[in-house]
Design a protein around this motif. Structure first.
Motif, PDB file in Angstrom:
ATOM      1  N   MET A 105       0.832  -1.199   0.000  1.00 47.49           N
ATOM      2  CA  MET A 105       0.000   0.000   0.000  1.00 47.49           C
ATOM      3  C   MET A 105       0.872   1.257   0.000  1.00 47.49           C
ATOM      4  N   SER A 108       2.166   1.641  -3.458  1.00 44.48           N
ATOM      5  CA  SER A 108       1.123   2.223  -4.311  1.00 44.48           C
ATOM      6  C   SER A 108       1.038   3.733  -4.131  1.00 44.48           C
ATOM      7  N   GLU A 148       0.185  11.752   6.855  1.00 45.51           N
ATOM      8  CA  GLU A 148       0.874  10.489   7.139  1.00 45.51           C
ATOM      9  C   GLU A 148       1.744  10.613   8.392  1.00 45.51           C
ATOM     10  N   PHE A 259      -2.671  -0.965  -5.244  1.00 44.69           N
ATOM     11  CA  PHE A 259      -3.520  -0.667  -4.096  1.00 44.69           C
ATOM     12  C   PHE A 259      -4.562  -1.772  -3.888  1.00 44.69           C
ATOM     13  N   VAL A 263      -4.917  -4.474  -0.636  1.00 47.68           N
ATOM     14  CA  VAL A 263      -6.095  -4.547   0.228  1.00 47.68           C
ATOM     15  C   VAL A 263      -6.827  -5.875   0.075  1.00 47.68           C
ATOM     16  N   TRP A 264      -7.098  -6.281  -1.158  1.00 46.63           N
ATOM     17  CA  TRP A 264      -7.972  -7.432  -1.393  1.00 46.63           C
ATOM     18  C   TRP A 264      -7.249  -8.768  -1.413  1.00 46.63           C
ATOM     19  N   GLU A 268      -3.558  -6.220   3.546  1.00 41.16           N
ATOM     20  CA  GLU A 268      -2.905  -5.173   4.333  1.00 41.16           C
ATOM     21  C   GLU A 268      -3.964  -4.259   4.950  1.00 41.16           C
ATOM     22  N   ALA A 270      -6.182  -1.252   5.912  1.00 41.13           N
ATOM     23  CA  ALA A 270      -6.470   0.046   5.289  1.00 41.13           C
ATOM     24  C   ALA A 270      -6.924   1.005   6.390  1.00 41.13           C
ATOM     25  N   GLN A 271      -5.938   1.586   7.103  1.00 38.74           N
ATOM     26  CA  GLN A 271      -6.275   2.513   8.181  1.00 38.74           C
ATOM     27  C   GLN A 271      -6.988   3.749   7.618  1.00 38.74           C
ATOM     28  N   ARG A 274      -4.655   6.484   6.520  1.00 39.88           N
ATOM     29  CA  ARG A 274      -3.980   6.252   5.240  1.00 39.88           C
ATOM     30  C   ARG A 274      -4.942   6.432   4.076  1.00 39.88           C
ATOM     31  N   LEU A 275      -6.183   6.001   4.243  1.00 38.16           N
ATOM     32  CA  LEU A 275      -7.172   6.204   3.187  1.00 38.16           C
ATOM     33  C   LEU A 275      -7.421   7.691   2.954  1.00 38.16           C
ATOM     34  N   PHE A 278      -4.640   8.821   0.776  1.00 35.13           N
ATOM     35  CA  PHE A 278      -4.917   8.432  -0.604  1.00 35.13           C
ATOM     36  C   PHE A 278      -5.965   9.357  -1.223  1.00 35.13           C
TER      37      PHE A 278
END
Length: 300
Positions: A105, A108, A148, A259, A263-264, A268, A270-271, A274-275, A278
């Motif tokens: 992530m 990405s 971040e 990404f 995730v999928w 990992e 996805a806090q 962090r989202l 993004f």
């Protein structure tokens, strides 16, 4: 066939080559995760050696060695290619480390940042002037980095190193009149002394960098050289057929696939913080793409 039809077929072929290049780059984490039991520096060394060998064979088949020889007669080009090799080698190594340590992530995010790093490099190095939309996209990227640091409590060094090395690599290669295939061979050739010294150092400690693997791992390491060259060739074919705006839009395929893979497939976390980072980057890229489109349409 009419000129319009020829141009349309050329554009469709360019989009196909672009999808192939960015699709392969986007699925690199899936490939290199299969080598999770091999250290990142070992993978990089094998990748450089096998890419050099395979691209050398390709240069032989295409009879392009005179183009490579011409570069050896220009010290400035050799020096710049050595710098390019250092940058792309560092980029590969950090990416491999990120895959091995479940930081896809972050990887990405780094590649999403690259276009905005290019804007900053254009401002600082090429003395380009930014319009309001470009300044806004840069500000959103900086805000994402601040988020971040504050929310996650650490500097996103993986993202920053990947974005900075790849962006600077692009700047260096842009100023070199060397085609993609010849440039890749020369860059991997420049990596070999470092990889050789590393292999000798490891051999003194009883570890074989280029041997001692089972058949599956050996085939994967050889394949790493091939998949280094193939997307680059497809990318070169795409840039010959498409305008830069279309190539720029296709570029977002790579980090998007990384990404989704993180995730999928790799699971990992996805806090929310962090989202949010993004989200800021995606908004910045949307603003930047709008600015690029307006610039592209202006001459018409």
């Amino acid at each position: 066939m009419s000129p319009e039809q020829v141009n349309r077929n050329r554009q469709l072929a360019g989009i196909g080559f672009g999808l192939l290049a960015y699709g392969m780059w986007g699925f690199f984490p899936l490939f290199f995760r299969q080598l999770s039991d091999v250290s990142p520096m070992d993978i990089l060394s094998n990748r450089a050696v096998w890419a050099c060998v395979l691209v050398g064979l390709l240069l032989t088949l295409r009879r392009q060695w005179p183009m490579v020889a011409a570069v050896f007669r220009t010290w400035r080009q050799l020096a710049m290619l050595s710098v390019a090799a250092l940058l792309i080698g560092t980029n590969w190594l950090v990416f491999l480390w990120a895959v091995a340590n479940r930081q896809v992530m972050a990887s990405s995010l780094g590649y999403f940042l690259t276009p905005l790093v290019n804007v900053l490099l254009g401002l600082l190095v090429l003395k380009e002037r930014l319009n309001r939309l470009e300044w806004l996209s840069v500000a959103l990227a900086l805000l994402a980095m601040v988020n971040e640091i504050v929310a996650l409590g650490s500097l996103p060094w993986v993202s920053l190193v990947l974005a900075t090395t790849f962006g600077t690599y692009g700047l260096v290669r842009k100023q070199l009149p060397v085609d993609a295939i010849s440039g890749l061979w020369l860059e991997t050739l420049a990596m070999l002394p470092v990889c050789g010294l590393y292999a000798l150092w490891q051999a003194r400690h009883g570890h074989a960098v280029f041997g001692g693997h089972d058949l599956r791992t050996t085939l994967l390491l050889i394949s790493a050289g091939a998949i280094t060259a193939l997307p680059l060739m497809a990318f070169a074919a795409a840039t010959q057929r498409l305008d830069l705006v279309t190539v720029g839009m296709l570029m977002y395929i790579n980090p998007t696939l990384q990404f989704l893979t993180a995730v999928w497939i790799f699971g990992e976390p996805a806090q929310p913080a962090r989202l949010f980072s993004f989200g800021l980057i995606w908004l910045g890229l949307l603003v930047f793409s709008g600015s690029a489109w307006c610039k592209y349409r202006q001459p018409a």
